[in-house]
Design an enzyme around this catalytic site. Structure first.
Site, mmCIF file in Angstrom:
data_model
loop_
_atom_site.group_PDB
_atom_site.id
_atom_site.type_symbol
_atom_site.label_atom_id
_atom_site.label_comp_id
_atom_site.label_asym_id
_atom_site.label_seq_id
_atom_site.Cartn_x
_atom_site.Cartn_y
_atom_site.Cartn_z
ATOM 1 N N CYS A 212 -5.658 -9.335 3.270
ATOM 2 C CA CYS A 212 -6.691 -8.451 3.824
ATOM 3 C C CYS A 212 -7.946 -9.168 4.318
ATOM 4 O O CYS A 212 -8.295 -9.033 5.488
ATOM 5 C CB CYS A 212 -7.073 -7.392 2.794
ATOM 6 N N PHE B 59 -17.120 -10.618 -7.827
ATOM 7 C CA PHE B 59 -16.937 -11.401 -6.592
ATOM 8 C C PHE B 59 -17.935 -12.544 -6.477
ATOM 9 O O PHE B 59 -18.339 -12.926 -5.389
ATOM 10 C CB PHE B 59 -16.963 -10.500 -5.351
ATOM 11 N N VAL C 49 0.824 -1.211 0.000
ATOM 12 C CA VAL C 49 0.000 0.000 0.000
ATOM 13 C C VAL C 49 0.858 1.261 0.000
ATOM 14 O O VAL C 49 0.633 2.181 -0.786
ATOM 15 C CB VAL C 49 -0.975 -0.021 1.205
ATOM 16 N N GLU D 268 -7.516 2.512 2.344
ATOM 17 C CA GLU D 268 -7.128 2.227 0.967
ATOM 18 C C GLU D 268 -7.886 1.000 0.445
ATOM 19 O O GLU D 268 -7.992 0.016 1.138
ATOM 20 C CB GLU D 268 -5.608 1.984 0.919
ATOM 21 N N THR E 166 -5.303 -0.307 7.321
ATOM 22 C CA THR E 166 -6.647 -0.701 7.746
ATOM 23 C C THR E 166 -6.625 -0.870 9.265
ATOM 24 O O THR E 166 -5.923 -1.744 9.775
ATOM 25 C CB THR E 166 -7.038 -2.033 7.064
ATOM 26 N N LEU F 137 -7.238 -0.329 -2.767
ATOM 27 C CA LEU F 137 -6.575 -0.921 -3.941
ATOM 28 C C LEU F 137 -6.484 -2.437 -3.804
ATOM 29 O O LEU F 137 -6.483 -2.988 -2.699
ATOM 30 C CB LEU F 137 -5.184 -0.316 -4.146
ATOM 31 N N ASN G 246 -14.642 -4.950 3.084
ATOM 32 C CA ASN G 246 -13.939 -6.228 2.957
ATOM 33 C C ASN G 246 -14.790 -7.395 3.452
ATOM 34 O O ASN G 246 -14.799 -8.468 2.848
ATOM 35 C CB ASN G 246 -12.607 -6.178 3.710
HETATM 36 P P1 NAD Z 1 3.250 -4.654 4.050
HETATM 37 O O1 NAD Z 1 3.530 -5.652 5.113
HETATM 38 O O2 NAD Z 1 3.479 -5.000 2.627
HETATM 39 O O3 NAD Z 1 4.074 -3.313 4.329
HETATM 40 C C1 NAD Z 1 4.200 -2.721 5.572
HETATM 41 C C2 NAD Z 1 5.561 -2.020 5.618
HETATM 42 O O4 NAD Z 1 5.610 -1.188 6.774
HETATM 43 C C3 NAD Z 1 6.740 -2.984 5.718
HETATM 44 O O5 NAD Z 1 7.642 -2.712 4.659
HETATM 45 C C4 NAD Z 1 7.364 -2.660 7.075
HETATM 46 O O6 NAD Z 1 8.765 -2.821 7.086
HETATM 47 C C5 NAD Z 1 6.944 -1.217 7.258
HETATM 48 N N1 NAD Z 1 6.960 -0.708 8.638
HETATM 49 C C6 NAD Z 1 6.492 -1.294 9.763
HETATM 50 N N2 NAD Z 1 6.661 -0.473 10.821
HETATM 51 C C7 NAD Z 1 7.238 0.656 10.356
HETATM 52 C C8 NAD Z 1 7.638 1.899 10.954
HETATM 53 N N3 NAD Z 1 7.466 2.135 12.250
HETATM 54 N N4 NAD Z 1 8.202 2.839 10.160
HETATM 55 C C9 NAD Z 1 8.375 2.610 8.846
HETATM 56 N N5 NAD Z 1 8.008 1.476 8.232
HETATM 57 C C10 NAD Z 1 7.438 0.508 8.967
HETATM 58 O O7 NAD Z 1 1.731 -4.219 4.275
HETATM 59 P P2 NAD Z 1 0.650 -3.797 3.171
HETATM 60 O O8 NAD Z 1 0.126 -4.989 2.484
HETATM 61 O O9 NAD Z 1 1.169 -2.652 2.376
HETATM 62 O O10 NAD Z 1 -0.521 -3.271 4.116
HETATM 63 C C11 NAD Z 1 -0.380 -2.065 4.850
HETATM 64 C C12 NAD Z 1 -1.765 -1.706 5.394
HETATM 65 O O11 NAD Z 1 -2.667 -1.451 4.308
HETATM 66 C C13 NAD Z 1 -2.418 -2.810 6.225
HETATM 67 O O12 NAD Z 1 -3.155 -2.226 7.250
HETATM 68 C C14 NAD Z 1 -3.346 -3.489 5.235
HETATM 69 O O13 NAD Z 1 -4.440 -4.103 5.856
HETATM 70 C C15 NAD Z 1 -3.796 -2.301 4.403
HETATM 71 N N6 NAD Z 1 -4.221 -2.628 3.037
HETATM 72 C C16 NAD Z 1 -3.517 -3.546 2.319
HETATM 73 C C17 NAD Z 1 -3.916 -3.813 1.008
HETATM 74 C C18 NAD Z 1 -3.175 -4.844 0.191
HETATM 75 O O14 NAD Z 1 -3.707 -5.237 -0.861
HETATM 76 N N7 NAD Z 1 -2.001 -5.271 0.590
HETATM 77 C C19 NAD Z 1 -5.027 -3.155 0.454
HETATM 78 C C20 NAD Z 1 -5.694 -2.204 1.215
HETATM 79 C C21 NAD Z 1 -5.285 -1.942 2.508
#
Ligand code: NAD
Length: 459
Positions: A271, A260, A11, A159, A130, A161, A219
């Site tokens: 998610c 879906f 994200v 988000e 989220t 996406l 979701n």
């Molecule tokens: P991810 O695990 O891919 O990325 C999270 C990143 O945050 C990691 O690179 C980690 O090293 C970094 N991080 C953790 N603590 C940190 C800090 N204190 N400072 C800086 N960086 C830090 O996670 P994601 O899939 O991108 O999801 C992130 C959020 O978005 C979640 O809450 C998820 O539910 C939500 N989300 C994800 C998606 C998806 O499709 N992946 C879609 C919508 C929403």
């Protein structure tokens, strides 16, 4: 405008790159130094179509950069987006907010220091992760404690996406949801999303709690829709109906919609499972239980286990000494994400039943090796099939949709294809001389059950 994005995962990286494409100056921050080093080298840490080109172009234009130094990234930022992970907490299924709160503390300290240099600076701290209802308020109270003199507001901007089409989803979303209490925060958010205003994207402004809940409700609803059609698929199998036609028949109803409604092995990914679990926890703590979502989770878990049983049954009830070809490991196509993928439940069960697995996935093998070490990983789809007793399609990557069926027939020791994604037509499989088992569809060779005949008479 300038922003910092904390967390450079699926994200954070996509959001940062897309905002920079909108013309915003973006610094992406991550604690993972390897990830930041790779990004600085022009290497993408995740597999997402179109991302590399977008990142490269915006880095070259000087609008996008990467750092592990949160303090410098935040200096002068109009908004700071928290986009760190919120995985399920072990034991109780609640969202683990430790990364969010750690980021909030760090942001607070940086805002306090920056205030020394620029006492009039105003920053909106936005949760893009989220997060359960009430988290935005907790972030505000952390900031209030750590940087009481700073001028800031907290906003929620969940988000929506999807991995695999993340850039398109961010650039052309169905809607943007912004939860904020102050007009100043709303103004900053409006400016950031200005390019989307121009293409008339609906913008929904709410309070923070409502924005937080919209994300979970969306979701959970989508997970319920998938689970509904999966159970209908089971009924189709029992009565000899075709779930594809049922999905079409109900999906053409504008109140239901066609998306879906693809029957399959159960939902997975980073998610839906964790967000459903967290929503159930929130609801139970609020004494407003969400029985539907609880049931969706139970049905989905049972389904993944049953997919293994279905494969074992299709192979004659035993896998002892058998070689099974597996196509697709990720939870869906066009991503390398293995989090909560159905393959993680299905494949170990096949191994436990005595099978040797040979698998191929176009992007997921690197991640899969860590989670599923007892598999032979192959270079391409056909290599998995050499001498196999069955072929199982687990993830519907495009390149698996047009396999050379004559070659498949020739490579397999037993001409059996089990398709958990319904990507082939039963008739074409029969023509190719392959026994074909799919989800919720009658196989052309299967005798019609009495129930199906009865339904036909009634129709
Ligand atoms: P991810 O695990 O891919 O990325 C999270 C990143 O945050 C990691 O690179 C980690 O090293 C970094 N991080 C953790 N603590 C940190 C800090 N204190 N400072 C800086 N960086 C830090 O996670 P994601 O899939 O991108 O999801 C992130 C959020 O978005 C979640 O809450 C998820 O539910 C939500 N989300 C994800 C998606 C998806 O499709 N992946 C879609 C919508 C929403």
């Amino acid at each position: 405008m300038r922003i910092a994005v904390i967390g450079t995962g699926y994200v954070g990286l996509v959001s940062g790159a897309c905002f920079s494409e909108f013309g915003v100056s973006v610094v992406c921050v991550d604690t993972d130094a390897t990830k930041i080093a790779r990004l600085r080298n022009g290497e993408m840490p995740i597999w997402e179509p179109g991302l590399e080109a977008l990142v490269t172009a915006n880095v070259a234009a000087g609008r996008l950069s990467f750092t592990t130094e949160l303090k410098s990234a935040i200096a002068g930022a109009d908004a700071v987006f928290i986009a760190v992970g919120t995985p399920s907490r072990r034991g109780d299924g609640h969202a683990d907010l430790s990364y969010v709160f750690a980021a909030a503390e760090e942001i607070g300290r940086a805002l306090a220091e920056n205030r020394m240099k620029n006492p009039r600076a105003y920053t909106v701290v936005v949760t893009k992760s989220t997060v359960p209802v009430g988290t935005g308020r907790k972030v505000a109270s952390i900031l209030g404690r750590v940087c009481p003199q700073s001028q800031f507001d907290v906003a929620s901007n969940p988000e929506f996406l999807r991995e695999g089409s993340a850039i398109e989803d961010f650039m052309r979303p169905d809607r943007v949801v912004i939860g904020a209490d102050s007009e100043a925060a709303r103004t900053v958010m409006r400016q950031l999303y200005r390019p989307l205003y121009l293409i008339e994207t609906p913008m929904l402004f709410t309070d923070i709690e409502t924005a937080e809940l919209i994300k979970y409700s969306a979701n959970a609803f989508l997970a319920a829709k998938i689970t509904f059609i999966n159970e209908i698929a089971d009924l189709c199998e029992a009565v000899g109906a075709d779930v594809q036609d049922v999905a079409k028949g109900i999906g053409l109803d504008g109140r239901i919609g066609r998306k879906f409604l693809h029957a399959g092995p159960g939902f997975g990914g980073s998610c839906f499972p964790k967000d459903c679990r967290a929503l159930v926890r929130t609801a139970s703590e609020a004494e407003a239980p969400l029985t539907i979502v609880e049931t969706v989770l139970q049905v989905n878990e049972a389904r993944k286990r049953r997919m293994a049983e279905k494969i074992i049954a299709a192979c004659g009830g035993t896998l002892a000494g058998k070689k099974i070809a597996i196509l697709g490991l990720t939870f869906k196509p066009n991503t390398d994400d293995m989090r909560d993928a159905p393959s993680l439940v299905i494949l170990p069960r096949l191994i436990a039943a005595g099978a040797t697995l040979r698998a191929f996935d176009p992007a997921g093998i690197e991640e899969a090796r860590k989670l599923l070490p007892d598999i032979v990983y192959c270079e391409d789809a056909y290599e998995t099939m050499e001498g196999a007793d069955a072929l199982v399609l687990v993830t519907e990557w495009n390149e698996f949709r047009a396999l050379d069926l004559a070659r498949v027939r020739q490579l397999l020791a037993t001409p059996l294809v089990i398709d958990l994604r319904n990507i082939y037509r039963p008739a074409e499989m029969a023509e190719a001389g392959l026994s074909y088992i799919s989800i919720g569809r009658p196989s052309p060779s299967a005798p019609k059950s009495g129930a199906r005949a009865e339904l036909r008479v009634l129709a």
